[in-house]
Design an enzyme around this catalytic site. Sequence first.
Site, PDB file in Angstrom:
ATOM      1  CB  CYS A  80      -8.386   1.692   8.209  1.00 10.00           C
ATOM      2  SG  CYS A  80      -7.720   1.021   6.668  1.00 10.00           S
ATOM      3  CD  GLU A 103      -2.601  -1.316   2.616  1.00  5.27           C
ATOM      4  OE1 GLU A 103      -3.660  -1.943   2.591  1.00  5.27           O
ATOM      5  OE2 GLU A 103      -2.185  -0.729   3.639  1.00  5.27           O
TER       6      GLU A 103
END
Length: 687
Positions: free
Chosen positions: A424, A333
């Site tokens: 998240c 990521e």
Amino acid sequence: MPTTRFPLKPLLLTALGLRLATAALAQQKADYPIQAVSFTKVKLADNFWLPRLKTNTDVTIPASFQRCEATNRVKNFEMAAAKSGKFATTYPFDDTDIYKTIEGAAYSMQLEPDAKLNAYVDELIQKVAAAQEPDGYLYTARTIDPQHPHAWAGKERWEKERELSHELYNAGHLYEAAVAHYEATGKRNLLNIALKNADLVCATFGPGKRAVAPGHEIVEMGLVKLYRATGQPRYLATAKFFLDQRGQYKGYDPKSPDVWKNGAYWQDHQPVVAQKEAIGHAVRAEYLYSAMADVAALTGDKPLLAAVDSIWQNMVGKKLYVTGGTGAASDGERFGQNYELPNATAYNETCASVADVYWQQRMWQLHGDAKYADVLEKVLYNGLISGVGLDGKSFFYSNAMQVKNAADLAHPEAQRSGWFDCSCCPTNLARLFPALPGYVYGQQGRDVLVNLFVSSTADLQVGKEKVQLVQQNNYPWDGGLQFTVNPARATAFNLLVRIPGWARGEALPTNLYTFAQPSAAKVEVKVNGQPVPYQLRNGYAVLPRKWRKGDVVTVTLPMEVRRVVANPNVREDLGKVALQRGPLMYCAEWTDNQGRASNLIVPPTAQFTATYKPEMLNGVTTLTATVPAVQVNEATSSIQTVQQTLTAIPYYAWANRGKGEMTVWFPAKVVDVDLVTRPVVQKEEKK
């Protein structure tokens, strides 16, 4: 969670709370040159953002709380209080989904009081308090069963903080939620929990004590917020201590090109003052850069300021997608190399867009240059709101730039999801949306700066005088802006209205993206109906005047359809164009284009028409043009181009009508043909 609404009586700060705020003001000396106007002072009346905030209040926040209940995130706190059971979710940072949703609920209640939501949040806070250990430690993944903590946590407290435990990450989100809740309600119940935990952190970490570079940054930002709320220097000192620990760990191999082995994934490869490049996990990085800006502003640390300036230039000049997304590489990521901005595998985590909004706002407060607000606007209107569906309860974790073949369509990120094991992103959006009013205006002395164009009423104080500023527009669909200035009495000050880079011929304040052709269109500014000359300072039209009640400023921004081209170093986009109108980037989606999107060509001669369609995707302006489309005749194995209507929609609105092809970048001409064999689906014989 209950959703019935009841008016709340105005919540007043307690005498203790007032002393707390006064102490904070007395302690703080250095700070950002520009102060944002608090979200509590700006009331929206906007056709674009207000419905989104209402959906966030009515749908996203309740759904987030319900999913926290259903997925046992709340149960983890209950078990921690009882010190019995087994951690019931996947990740040790799952506690933060509750903190972030409380933060969003706090902001939301300030904008729209809700007695039952208020009571529910207080119940949750009681559960959080009960899960906190006597010395302030709060981490359900260990407290539930200290003898058998989560596999990522290590046997002892903080043992795995650099790598996996996220103990300080949890703390940071707790602090941010606590300050938001305190500011919105005046209540200290969550703030007291946060302060108790922060005092433990400050007693544990620091010079001569335990040292670590937090594995997932945000505790630094949270500590700064506690410092602002209380004025206690130890919180700011500990935030700076954590920054200074980066690049000090001896366990990494600084010569390894592998970001996992050299610490770059965690931004731990060099001291922060030596870092010049946006690198590693994008969310962690942008939280770090936000904290660097905070600490630089509050301490006057010039090397830290120089470092964060260099990192910003690198990211915006070489690592930003045209939609404002960040984080090109799915493995980790993370940011890729300079100009590594692939379309088919673009990651662009929604959380990274949230973190980037925080960072761009801070850079703007440091420097007062509209270029930071230009990037913030790009992120907000494109790569961030694409992360949530129009229903308010379906989400993207990563945000694709193209979906064109069977492999893409099979990928889970080709369609929106209701929730994720690592959730998240939904809860990050839940907390950002209701805070949006705090990004509209800023003040520096007698300068009032307008950053975002959102219909609203702001209650300001310039010097000793109260000033109401009413903003009316139909942005981003229309470029006509109106500002009515209502001072309590005639008052001299400077009104600074941002003239967006895209209206001044800049696709981005670097050469990463440029407009394919120049435009002759001009920005027009009038005061009380009369054109006025103005000085352009740092991207703002400066309007100095002794303002009187009812003075009206109008600004007309040219809303042309512009072709955007990428820097030649972005090899993925060579020979391609993207479409922009105002702040919005556009894409073509299968459902509007005869079932395809990857076969469309946008030559320089294509003429686009913009049409507002209130019935489509909650109301959008579409772009249409007649363009060549590549067609394959399977029977004769021949390829031809035919004229077809291309319909483009705002990028943020894609994937709200099912799963299919989508693209942001269009070839300007045919230069080659990729032969792709589509998989043959065998029919299963009935038995």
